[in-house]
Design a protein around this motif. Sequence first.
Motif: not given
Length: 250
Positions: A93-96, A145-148
């Motif tokens: 997750p984005f926040e984690q 999947s934010g970074v990926y």
Amino acid sequence: MNTLDQKTAIITGGNSGIGYATAKLFKSKGANVIITGRNAGAVNDAASELGVTGYISDQGDILAIDKLAEVVKADFGTIDIIFLNAGIANFAPFEQSSEGHFDEIININVKGVFFTLQKLLPLLNNGGSVIFNTSVNASVGMPNSGVYSASKAALIALSRVLATELSSRKIRVNCISPGPVETPVYEKLGLNAEEIAGFSKVLSDKILLKRFGQSQEIAQLAAFLGSDDSSFITGTEMVIDGGLIVNPVV
């Protein structure tokens, strides 16, 4: 039909999954095939099974990329197809998402791909083909999947710039964006068999064709883009996802 006859192709991450299937298909179509990977045992086994050349190379290591280019030049001189397939898939997750999570994915999926191509490009013959293995995740907004997703979107953007920059050499630059494909990547995420089955069921219900893709199906598209049959195609992202992108998971 030997549509890749007399062509030399290098496939990064060619020891498993989509890379392995593509190496096998390229070989059957007459290509002289080189595969790379960072796991020595896996690369050597795959090269032996496929009857291709295998090099141990870590895409996250710039010195290893330099060495790869030197060895390819010494052994083959020039190449005709570069399939930039190697990459990793980790989700959070984005926040984690930690700095380590961000750095690992960007280092391998973006920086590593960027410099692998930069170092191999002088060996690529005019009229050659560059193929990026990206992902439908760059477009569908899948949770966690934010970074990926960002890493794959970066490659799509890069491919369009390079299609312009390399057009004077008649080099075609294109992206393949697969949807969910049955590969060992899900096991690498630490999911057990039950979790993989549940994840597959949820995603399959969102795919219009109601199934995951097969590595061989992605390989067929890569073979087309590597061949002269795609001589008027460049700067394009080809989505191969069974219809997921028109029925997204969000």
